[in-house]
Design a protein around this motif. Structure first.
Motif, PDB file in Angstrom:
ATOM      1  N   UNK A  58       0.844  -1.204   0.000  1.00 48.13           N
ATOM      2  CA  UNK A  58       0.000   0.000   0.000  1.00 48.13           C
ATOM      3  C   UNK A  58       0.876   1.250   0.000  1.00 48.13           C
ATOM      4  N   UNK A  59       0.343   2.346  -0.543  1.00 46.55           N
ATOM      5  CA  UNK A  59       1.112   3.586  -0.672  1.00 46.55           C
ATOM      6  C   UNK A  59       1.787   3.993   0.637  1.00 46.55           C
ATOM      7  N   UNK A  60       1.042   3.867   1.721  1.00 48.23           N
ATOM      8  CA  UNK A  60       1.555   4.300   3.020  1.00 48.23           C
ATOM      9  C   UNK A  60       2.809   3.553   3.460  1.00 48.23           C
ATOM     10  N   UNK A  61       2.971   2.332   2.975  1.00 46.98           N
ATOM     11  CA  UNK A  61       4.076   1.492   3.447  1.00 46.98           C
ATOM     12  C   UNK A  61       5.305   1.559   2.542  1.00 46.98           C
ATOM     13  N   UNK A  71      -9.490   8.678   1.394  1.00 46.81           N
ATOM     14  CA  UNK A  71      -8.044   8.885   1.378  1.00 46.81           C
ATOM     15  C   UNK A  71      -7.775  10.375   1.140  1.00 46.81           C
ATOM     16  N   UNK A  72      -7.804  11.136   2.224  1.00 40.28           N
ATOM     17  CA  UNK A  72      -7.757  12.611   2.147  1.00 40.28           C
ATOM     18  C   UNK A  72      -6.495  13.139   1.471  1.00 40.28           C
ATOM     19  N   UNK A  73      -5.384  12.458   1.719  1.00 39.80           N
ATOM     20  CA  UNK A  73      -4.102  12.915   1.161  1.00 39.80           C
ATOM     21  C   UNK A  73      -4.122  12.842  -0.370  1.00 39.80           C
ATOM     22  N   UNK A 108     -17.016  13.126  -5.377  1.00 43.02           N
ATOM     23  CA  UNK A 108     -16.372  12.490  -4.228  1.00 43.02           C
ATOM     24  C   UNK A 108     -17.337  12.469  -3.034  1.00 43.02           C
ATOM     25  N   UNK A 109     -18.011  13.594  -2.817  1.00 42.80           N
ATOM     26  CA  UNK A 109     -18.998  13.677  -1.725  1.00 42.80           C
ATOM     27  C   UNK A 109     -20.144  12.690  -1.967  1.00 42.80           C
TER      28      UNK A 109
END
Lengths: 231, 231
Positions: free
Chosen positions: A50-53, B201-203, B224-225
């Motif tokens: 995953x992107x975060x990792x 995924x806010x980022x 998105x909303x």
């Protein structure tokens, strides 16, 4: 023989390992991202997590050439000290669905020409559509993909909701959905547009709005305006 | 032998006449809508003209059973004094493109059962997917079609614009577009959804918005909303 290590155990990693297992010229090994203490040496290390990792995993890899598979992650975000690259396959991967790699676009990026040749050889061993795409272009592709995939799917969702509410089977719309997608293989989306918005058919637009809920109306109005303004 | 008169000379009329010409049990005659003084008698008269002209054209027809082919026009808007019906084919018709009637949903409506049987027989002679759809349901289908066809096409258009601006070939997105359309043949759009909106995924959403123009941002935010609210 090219040795490839694939880090990760999600859909992308699993589908890749399966595909490489059928290629004689490639020896692929899959590694769990939680077990990075003992990574085998390899010509190419593919981080499919995953992107975060990605940052953390890449910082622990000492192999000579490390790539990630993310559409939204820049090449510079890799934290290995050796050569970096990107091996991004632009497609949605589902766990249970078979993947036809011949149809999937491979978007490749490297820091130098010889790395690119290696990455291209690996991509070509399982795929057919290979593109040289830099990090800026890949970011743009990723946003564009949200529009043509996630947002398009939301248009299907709203269509489905309208059908459900009026007790019409959604399957009636299936051929139109497929035709709309196929049409732009031969015609630009701009030229393919039809319907009340582009015709500025105010009467039909008014009738349609009367049938919709508030939130649906907002979307109908905004996209109608977007079609009419050509943006 | 069923006699059918088709009034109109647009794409729908022309494709219909061609299709009926291959059916032994149907004798079809095409009439220009500007030449209504001499309409042959027929078991079924199909008015395939633009929505605006349906009322006037139908008022001049004295045959026993008259139907129109419009998705947004109600059965009551026909102005003939005899029996009325609707013969709506839900698909986009292009002039030069061959039509596969076996794939097209026929949405039929009549005032009584024997008319329905006749209309169904005619539809089945060229098609396979026949639905009994009343005027209210057809209106809902027509709005839903705008979402899954015109609005989806606008999502493709915006995706194409983003690609052009960042000098990436739009064709890279083609397989994803086809896969997105095919996916909902086996999965509901609600279950098929993926991407940063549904993951909240806010980022990624923030990064995407930075890449877009003002009008594109408005659409990105609203859809998105919509995805996140489930409506």
């Amino acid at each position: 023989m090219i040795s490839v290590v694939i880090v990760g155990n999600g859909n992308v990693a699993t589908h890749l390992v399966n595909a490489f297992s059928k290629v004689d010229a490639i020896k692929a090994t899959q590694i769990n991202s939680r077990d990075l203490s003992n990574i085998p040496k390899a010509d190419l290390t593919i981080i499919a997590v995953s992107d975060d990792a990605i940052a953390e995993v890449s910082s622990k890899i000492e192999n000579s050439f490390v790539v990630h598979t993310s559409g939204s992650f820049s090449i510079e975000n890799l934290k290995n000290t050796s050569n970096k690259g990107v091996f991004y396959m632009l497609q949605t991967f589902s766990k249970d669905k078979k993947v036809n790699f011949a149809e999937i676009p491979f978007c490749l990026e490297t820091e130098n020409g010889s790395d690119y040749k290696l990455l291209e050889t690996v991509a070509k061993s399982i795929g057919k559509k290979i593109y040289n795409v830099n990090s800026e272009q890949r970011k743009a592709l990723h946003v564009a993909a949200v529009f043509v995939n996630n947002f398009t799917n939301q248009m299907y969702k709203i269509g489905n909701d309208i059908c459900d509410e009026h007790k019409v089977p959604f399957e009636i719309l299936q051929p139109l959905i497929q035709e709309t997608a196929l049409k732009i293989e031969t015609l630009s989306p701009k030229k393919a547009q039809t319907g009340p918005a582009i015709r500025n058919d105010k009467k039909t637009i008014k009738n349609h709005l009367e049938l919709l809920h508030k939130e649906q109306q907002k979307i109908y109005k905004l996209i109608t305006k977007s079609i009419q303004n050509g943006n």
